[in-house]
Design an enzyme around this catalytic site. Structure first.
Site, PDB file in Angstrom:
ATOM      1  N   CYS A 176      -2.859   1.371   6.748  1.00 29.58           N
ATOM      2  CA  CYS A 176      -3.046   0.832   8.133  1.00 29.58           C
ATOM      3  C   CYS A 176      -3.806   1.741   9.155  1.00 29.58           C
ATOM      4  O   CYS A 176      -4.531   1.380  10.104  1.00 29.58           O
ATOM      5  CB  CYS A 176      -1.769   0.217   8.419  1.00 29.58           C
ATOM      6  SG  CYS A 176      -0.481   1.531   8.574  1.00 29.58           S
ATOM      7  N   ASN A 225       0.817  -1.190  -0.186  1.00 30.70           N
ATOM      8  CA  ASN A 225       0.066  -0.044  -0.159  1.00 30.70           C
ATOM      9  C   ASN A 225       0.762   1.287   0.008  1.00 30.70           C
ATOM     10  O   ASN A 225       0.414   2.250  -0.722  1.00 30.70           O
ATOM     11  CB  ASN A 225      -0.952  -0.127   1.188  1.00 30.70           C
ATOM     12  CG  ASN A 225      -0.538  -0.017   2.293  1.00 30.70           C
ATOM     13  OD1 ASN A 225       0.693  -0.758   2.571  1.00 30.70           O
ATOM     14  ND2 ASN A 225      -0.859   0.566   3.649  1.00 30.70           N
ATOM     15  N   GLU A 265       4.456  -4.744  12.276  1.00 29.67           N
ATOM     16  CA  GLU A 265       3.466  -3.669  12.287  1.00 29.67           C
ATOM     17  C   GLU A 265       2.424  -3.968  11.428  1.00 29.67           C
ATOM     18  O   GLU A 265       2.443  -4.225  10.331  1.00 29.67           O
ATOM     19  CB  GLU A 265       4.576  -2.580  11.547  1.00 29.67           C
ATOM     20  CG  GLU A 265       5.352  -1.962  12.337  1.00 29.67           C
ATOM     21  CD  GLU A 265       4.875  -1.062  13.373  1.00 29.67           C
ATOM     22  OE1 GLU A 265       3.850  -0.652  13.280  1.00 29.67           O
ATOM     23  OE2 GLU A 265       5.542  -0.754  14.366  1.00 29.67           O
TER      24      GLU A 265
HETATM   25  P1  NAP Z   1      -0.224  -9.253   3.718  1.00 29.55           P
HETATM   26  O1  NAP Z   1      -1.220  -9.937   2.759  1.00 29.55           O
HETATM   27  O2  NAP Z   1       0.036  -9.614   5.329  1.00 29.55           O
HETATM   28  O3  NAP Z   1       1.246  -9.295   3.097  1.00 29.55           O
HETATM   29  C1  NAP Z   1       2.356  -8.489   3.527  1.00 29.55           C
HETATM   30  C2  NAP Z   1       3.592  -9.115   3.012  1.00 29.55           C
HETATM   31  O4  NAP Z   1       3.727 -10.477   3.533  1.00 29.55           O
HETATM   32  C3  NAP Z   1       3.549  -9.195   1.524  1.00 29.55           C
HETATM   33  O5  NAP Z   1       5.010  -9.037   1.150  1.00 29.55           O
HETATM   34  C4  NAP Z   1       3.441 -10.672   1.416  1.00 29.55           C
HETATM   35  O6  NAP Z   1       3.771 -11.273   0.207  1.00 29.55           O
HETATM   36  C5  NAP Z   1       3.911 -11.266   2.773  1.00 29.55           C
HETATM   37  N1  NAP Z   1       3.770 -12.668   2.940  1.00 29.55           N
HETATM   38  C6  NAP Z   1       2.605 -13.392   2.926  1.00 29.55           C
HETATM   39  N2  NAP Z   1       2.468 -14.609   3.490  1.00 29.55           N
HETATM   40  C7  NAP Z   1       3.875 -14.665   4.170  1.00 29.55           C
HETATM   41  C8  NAP Z   1       4.733 -15.667   4.697  1.00 29.55           C
HETATM   42  N3  NAP Z   1       4.064 -17.040   5.158  1.00 29.55           N
HETATM   43  N4  NAP Z   1       6.029 -15.543   5.101  1.00 29.55           N
HETATM   44  C9  NAP Z   1       6.576 -14.240   4.759  1.00 29.55           C
HETATM   45  N5  NAP Z   1       5.774 -13.270   3.895  1.00 29.55           N
HETATM   46  C10 NAP Z   1       4.547 -13.537   3.655  1.00 29.55           C
HETATM   47  O7  NAP Z   1      -0.623  -7.670   3.854  1.00 29.55           O
HETATM   48  P2  NAP Z   1      -1.078  -6.700   2.568  1.00 29.55           P
HETATM   49  O8  NAP Z   1      -2.293  -7.240   2.079  1.00 29.55           O
HETATM   50  O9  NAP Z   1       0.091  -6.767   1.677  1.00 29.55           O
HETATM   51  O10 NAP Z   1      -1.168  -5.543   3.135  1.00 29.55           O
HETATM   52  C11 NAP Z   1      -2.349  -4.909   3.879  1.00 29.55           C
HETATM   53  C12 NAP Z   1      -2.159  -5.126   5.583  1.00 29.55           C
HETATM   54  O11 NAP Z   1      -0.972  -4.393   5.849  1.00 29.55           O
HETATM   55  C13 NAP Z   1      -3.423  -4.543   6.136  1.00 29.55           C
HETATM   56  O12 NAP Z   1      -3.791  -5.345   7.063  1.00 29.55           O
HETATM   57  C14 NAP Z   1      -2.416  -3.259   6.934  1.00 29.55           C
HETATM   58  O13 NAP Z   1      -3.150  -2.715   7.761  1.00 29.55           O
HETATM   59  C15 NAP Z   1      -1.311  -3.746   6.820  1.00 29.55           C
HETATM   60  N6  NAP Z   1      -0.422  -2.506   7.096  1.00 29.55           N
HETATM   61  C16 NAP Z   1       0.181  -2.180   8.356  1.00 29.55           C
HETATM   62  C17 NAP Z   1       1.105  -1.172   8.541  1.00 29.55           C
HETATM   63  C18 NAP Z   1       1.615  -0.628   9.846  1.00 29.55           C
HETATM   64  O14 NAP Z   1       2.576   0.026   9.748  1.00 29.55           O
HETATM   65  N7  NAP Z   1       1.083  -1.216  10.886  1.00 29.55           N
HETATM   66  C19 NAP Z   1       1.486  -0.446   7.226  1.00 29.55           C
HETATM   67  C20 NAP Z   1       0.824  -0.682   6.064  1.00 29.55           C
HETATM   68  C21 NAP Z   1       0.052  -1.819   6.077  1.00 29.55           C
HETATM   69  P3  NAP Z   1       2.979 -11.490  -1.187  1.00 29.55           P
HETATM   70  O15 NAP Z   1       2.435  -9.882  -1.442  1.00 29.55           O
HETATM   71  O16 NAP Z   1       3.889 -11.963  -2.236  1.00 29.55           O
HETATM   72  O17 NAP Z   1       1.754 -12.336  -0.824  1.00 29.55           O
END
Ligand code: NAP
Ligand code: MG
Length: 495
Positions: free
Chosen positions: A297, A162, A263
């Site tokens: 987020c 994002n 995070e």
């Molecule tokens: P996500 O599905 O959790 O993916 C995040 C990252 O993790 C991606 O690079 C994904 O790879 C990878 N991943 C997935 N399964 C994994 C595994 N088993 N081992 C290692 N890596 C793995 O999240 P998203 O949909 O990309 O992002 C949205 C989420 O992020 C929302 O919940 C948002 O709130 C949160 N977020 C939090 C913050 C904060 O600072 N607190 C900031 C921004 C976003 P792939 O893309 O290749 O599947």
């Protein structure tokens, strides 16, 4: 600090593989990833994916290069970061264009993202000189007690799509500045802005080859292996609570234990109290919810207004939401561009259908065009409904009625998350008292929830994560303490 310089540099190209051991090369995986512009659908680049052997090589390369880097003088590490700052300035437009095209960022959001990356690099450039050890008093005669602060070693960074450049770089910059090696895995929707583009910048800035690796691979092949490897000492993860929890479990069950910095998701409330400036609160809510299509987020995921001003606030809010311009993110005045992909759009459509089926009052809405979803506002949403309890991550806003301030605080705290929050009141002391009642990492009084500063502690409570980013918190996260004592005079042992 200046923000532009004569751009004579040729644009980067060739983002079609991996950056491993200082080489730009194809991955050894079987498949290729098509990186698409979510607004136009155009394929921006095809990337041959990495497999396990690529990941292992990346880790080995980071580990080998890290020892000399950790021993290098702070001036050398700070110098690389200062050159990164200059390159970010000279390539500002090129970076913004990538952020618009690969992420579907509006120009405004892309400009903000560039700004945060720039601020992170400036902050990281100061870190090599801010690390301090300690000499502690000790009760044993003739002994000196020292505490050294050392780099962790190799740090794995896993980031979401994002705000990909910001969220990768907020770990990469400080981790490198503090003497670590880094292996970064960007999200599969944003391999360039979340990874390869950052690697080009650091390469151009003169970072020693091999220290920083970017691995673009399928989760089934390299996901768990990133955490299970013996090499990294810390997994710095930003993404969903579900995946973060999984990584946390893996890190403590791996053959080699390691730290995690997580995070995760949010469900940030913006609370409007009875003495608030309602126009200001409505403007803040709209920006805080709809910037980047609500895919942040810390977005305003719920707005909670107390009963006495609820109706007046709802009509001001609805008018502003209906006025938002949606469509082409390349146009400077577009407020809402495309969501990242079809999967996210399908989730949002289901949530909207469920809200309609539940009979929530729809004050603004409309039908999607391709991946552009017009802003939705639902009023009188019960605080315990699915709509109010889930992280929406899209341009959909529930408005919740609270009886009074007490009730508003209860509702604000009434989810599994605790990332950001906001409260509007003309009485600053009341705002501070309200902030004290919230179990969250961040609260903004008379501003919306989407705030980050490179020198301020960023992070969440509850299921929003573990750890903090920013300023001295970076030193804490990306280094470790080593207690070393020196027994100067022979110590008399009891036996
Ligand atoms: P996500 O599905 O959790 O993916 C995040 C990252 O993790 C991606 O690079 C994904 O790879 C990878 N991943 C997935 N399964 C994994 C595994 N088993 N081992 C290692 N890596 C793995 O999240 P998203 O949909 O990309 O992002 C949205 C989420 O992020 C929302 O919940 C948002 O709130 C949160 N977020 C939090 C913050 C904060 O600072 N607190 C900031 C921004 C976003 P792939 O893309 O290749 O599947
Ligand atoms: Mg894409």
């Amino acid at each position: 600090m200046k923000t532009s310089s004569p751009a004579t540099t040729a644009p980067y190209n060739g983002f079609d593989g991996q950056y491993i051991a200082g080489a730009w090369r194809p991955g050894r995986g079987a498949a290729a990833l098509a990186d698409r512009d979510p607004y136009t659908g155009e394929v921006l680049t095809q990337i041959t994916l990495a497999d396990r052997s690529d990941l292992d090589e990346a880790y080995a390369s980071s580990a080998a290069a890290q020892r000399a880097w950790a021993a290098s003088p702070p001036a050398e590490r700070a110098g690389v970061l200062r050159r990164v700052v200059v390159i970010l300035e000279s390539r500002r437009e090129e970076i913004i264009t990538w952020l618009v095209r690969e992420v579907g960022s509006t120009r405004l959001k892309a400009q903000l993202e560039w700004q945060t990356v720039h601020a992170q690099a400036v902050e990281a450039a100061s870190l090599p000189y801010r690390v301090e050890g300690r000499i502690l008093p000790i009760d044993i005669a003739g002994k000196e007690s020292r505490v050294y602060r050392r780099p962790v070693g190799v740090i794995a960074v896993i980031s979401p799509w994002n705000w990909p450049m910001t969220l990768s770089h907020r770990s990469v910059g400080p981790a490198l500045a503090l003497g670590n090696g880094v292996v970064l895995k960007p999200a599969d929707d944003t391999p360039v802005t979340g990874g390869l583009l950052i690697a080009r910048i650091y390469e151009e800035a003169g970072l020693p080859a091999g220290l920083f690796n970017v691995v673009v691979g399928a989760i089934e092949d390299i996901g768990d292996a990133m955490t299970l490897s013996d090499v990294p000492g810390l997994i710095s993860f930003t993404g969903s609570t579900k995946v973060g929890r999984h990584i946390g479990c893996l890190a403590t069950s791996a053959p080699m234990l390691k730290r995690v910095a997580l995070e995760l998701g949010g469900n940030s409330p913006l609370v409007v109290l009875d003495d608030a400036d309602l126009d200001l609160a409505a403007a803040a809510t709209v920006f805080g919810r709809f910037i980047h299509q609500g895919q942040i987020c810390m977005s305003v995921n719920r707005v909670i207004a107390v009963d006495s001003i609820y109706d007046a606030f709802a009509s001001k809010l609805a008018e502003r939401v209906r006025g938002l311009k949606c469509g082409d993110p390349r146009l400077q005045d577009t407020a809402i561009g495309p969501v990242i992909n079809r999967r996210q759009m399908d989730v949002l459509k289901k949530r909207i259908a469920a809200a309609r089926a539940a009979g929530f009052r729809e004050l603004a809405g409309g039908e999607p065009k391709e991946l552009v979803l017009p802003p939705h506002l639902f009023a009188d949403v019960p605080f315990d409904s699915d709509l109010a309890q889930s992280e929406l991550f899209g341009p959909v806003l529930p408005l919740i009625r609270a009886r009074d301030e007490d009730h508003a605080a209860q509702i604000a705290n009434g989810t599994e998350y605790g990332l950001s929050s906001a409260v509007f009141t003309r009485d600053e002391r009341r705002g501070l008292r309200f902030a004290e009642r919230l179990k969250v990492g961040m609260t903004h009084i008379n501003d919306m929830t989407v705030n980050a500063a490179a020198n301020a502690p960023f992070g969440g409570e509850k299921n929003s994560g573990l750890g903090r980013f920013g300023g001295d918190a970076n030193i804490h996260e990306f280094t470790t303490e080593h207690w070393v004592t020196v027994q100067h005079a022979a110590r008399p042992y009891p036996f």
